[in-house]
Design a protein around this motif. Structure first.
Motif, PDB file in Angstrom:
ATOM      1  N   LEU A  12       0.844  -1.192   0.000  1.00 29.54           N
ATOM      2  CA  LEU A  12       0.000   0.000   0.000  1.00 29.54           C
ATOM      3  C   LEU A  12       0.876   1.237   0.000  1.00 29.54           C
ATOM      4  O   LEU A  12       1.954   1.238   0.585  1.00 29.54           O
ATOM      5  CB  LEU A  12      -0.916  -0.011   1.229  1.00 29.54           C
ATOM      6  CG  LEU A  12      -1.768  -1.282   1.374  1.00 29.54           C
ATOM      7  CD1 LEU A  12      -2.464  -1.307   2.718  1.00 29.54           C
ATOM      8  CD2 LEU A  12      -2.759  -1.399   0.238  1.00 29.54           C
ATOM      9  N   THR A  16      -3.277   5.431  -0.231  1.00 32.27           N
ATOM     10  CA  THR A  16      -4.225   4.424   0.236  1.00 32.27           C
ATOM     11  C   THR A  16      -4.554   4.660   1.710  1.00 32.27           C
ATOM     12  O   THR A  16      -5.722   4.629   2.109  1.00 32.27           O
ATOM     13  CB  THR A  16      -3.658   3.010   0.045  1.00 32.27           C
ATOM     14  OG1 THR A  16      -3.141   2.888  -1.281  1.00 32.27           O
ATOM     15  CG2 THR A  16      -4.736   1.957   0.260  1.00 32.27           C
ATOM     16  N   CYS A  20      -8.258   5.866   2.870  1.00 31.41           N
ATOM     17  CA  CYS A  20      -8.960   4.720   3.457  1.00 31.41           C
ATOM     18  C   CYS A  20      -8.750   4.706   4.968  1.00 31.41           C
ATOM     19  O   CYS A  20      -8.039   3.852   5.505  1.00 31.41           O
ATOM     20  CB  CYS A  20      -8.461   3.416   2.842  1.00 31.41           C
ATOM     21  SG  CYS A  20      -8.755   3.267   1.079  1.00 31.41           S
ATOM     22  N   SER A  82      -1.572  -1.461  -4.192  1.00 36.03           N
ATOM     23  CA  SER A  82      -1.799  -0.093  -4.672  1.00 36.03           C
ATOM     24  C   SER A  82      -0.920   0.185  -5.882  1.00 36.03           C
ATOM     25  O   SER A  82      -0.344   1.248  -6.005  1.00 36.03           O
ATOM     26  CB  SER A  82      -1.465   0.921  -3.571  1.00 36.03           C
ATOM     27  OG  SER A  82      -2.289   0.764  -2.469  1.00 36.03           O
ATOM     28  N   THR A  99      -7.279  -4.124  -5.456  1.00 34.26           N
ATOM     29  CA  THR A  99      -6.329  -3.060  -5.737  1.00 34.26           C
ATOM     30  C   THR A  99      -6.971  -1.695  -5.475  1.00 34.26           C
ATOM     31  O   THR A  99      -8.130  -1.476  -5.820  1.00 34.26           O
ATOM     32  CB  THR A  99      -5.792  -3.172  -7.185  1.00 34.26           C
ATOM     33  OG1 THR A  99      -4.750  -2.227  -7.395  1.00 34.26           O
ATOM     34  CG2 THR A  99      -6.873  -2.964  -8.216  1.00 34.26           C
ATOM     35  N   TYR A 100      -6.192  -0.849  -4.866  1.00 32.43           N
ATOM     36  CA  TYR A 100      -6.656   0.493  -4.575  1.00 32.43           C
ATOM     37  C   TYR A 100      -6.815   1.273  -5.879  1.00 32.43           C
ATOM     38  O   TYR A 100      -5.993   1.171  -6.786  1.00 32.43           O
ATOM     39  CB  TYR A 100      -5.677   1.210  -3.636  1.00 32.43           C
ATOM     40  CG  TYR A 100      -6.083   2.634  -3.359  1.00 32.43           C
ATOM     41  CD1 TYR A 100      -7.214   2.913  -2.603  1.00 32.43           C
ATOM     42  CD2 TYR A 100      -5.358   3.697  -3.887  1.00 32.43           C
ATOM     43  CE1 TYR A 100      -7.619   4.222  -2.384  1.00 32.43           C
ATOM     44  CE2 TYR A 100      -5.743   5.002  -3.661  1.00 32.43           C
ATOM     45  CZ  TYR A 100      -6.874   5.262  -2.915  1.00 32.43           C
ATOM     46  OH  TYR A 100      -7.276   6.545  -2.706  1.00 32.43           O
ATOM     47  N   LYS A 120     -12.050   1.981  -3.524  1.00 26.34           N
ATOM     48  CA  LYS A 120     -11.726   3.406  -3.399  1.00 26.34           C
ATOM     49  C   LYS A 120     -11.685   3.870  -1.948  1.00 26.34           C
ATOM     50  O   LYS A 120     -11.196   4.959  -1.667  1.00 26.34           O
ATOM     51  CB  LYS A 120     -12.751   4.257  -4.147  1.00 26.34           C
ATOM     52  CG  LYS A 120     -12.689   4.134  -5.644  1.00 26.34           C
ATOM     53  CD  LYS A 120     -13.691   5.073  -6.295  1.00 26.34           C
ATOM     54  CE  LYS A 120     -13.610   4.975  -7.799  1.00 26.34           C
ATOM     55  NZ  LYS A 120     -14.564   5.867  -8.456  1.00 26.34           N
TER      56      LYS A 120
END
Length: 185
Positions: A12, A16, A20, A82, A99-100, A120
């Protein structure tokens, strides 16, 4: 590399974590062994990933070349990443992934009908975590993509060879004319 079949690999980047909130808690509660790995050194993930304290991290892999990263991802039970390339490494090896969101990653996956694996925010990640437990098999789709790339390369290499031959012919004609070795007149 991890010997446990269901180890989850995590890569990440700072965006991210920023977009998040609570992701560290969510990842820490995953009931599977976890490892982190650095993938995009230009994003400073070599410093970031080891500094993130996620419960259950068994190891952090860093300073790996692309072949090593490919093998590492291929040994995972799933990955949360990511990076477009980390996503591709998982996809091409039938490794479940989430996946981000990044526009280029989203578009790549959308072209393949796989945009459902993009998250997202933390809520979407939580909602999509069950995908990591599915048995994935994209072998046929990946084979078709490889063949399409080969066909594209074959066509364009042939075009380049034709162009090269025309350039050589044009040069030979110019030299011939300059040296008076022609039958044009």
């Amino acid at each position: 590399y991890p010997q446990e079949e269901k180890t989850i690999g995590l890569h990440l980047v700072a965006d991210t974590f920023t977009n998040c909130p609570g992701i560290i808690d969510v990842l820490g509660k995953l009931p599977k062994p976890k490892v982190t790995f650095s993938f995009t050194t230009y994003n400073f993930d070599t410093q970031l990933m080891p500094a993130v304290e996620i419960w259950g991290i068994k190891h952090h892999y860093r300073d790996m070349n692309p072949k090593q990263l490919h093998s590492l991802i291929g040994s995972m039970g799933g990955v949360i990443v990511s990076s477009l390339h980390a996503t591709i490494f998982a996809y091409t090896q039938n490794i479940p992934f989430l996946t981000y969101y990044q526009p280029k990653t989203y578009e790549y996956l959308k072209d393949r009908g796989l945009e459902r694996f993009v998250f997202k925010n933390t809520e979407e990640l939580i909602e999509k975590l069950p995908y990591l437990d599915e048995n994935w098999n994209f072998t046929h789709a990946v084979s078709k993509e490889k063949q399409a790339v080969r066909n594209y390369l074959d066509i364009n290499i042939a075009k380049m060879n034709t162009t090269k031959n025309l350039v050589n012919l044009e040069h030979e004609v110019k030299v011939s004319i300059t040296e008076g070795k022609h039958d044009l007149f």
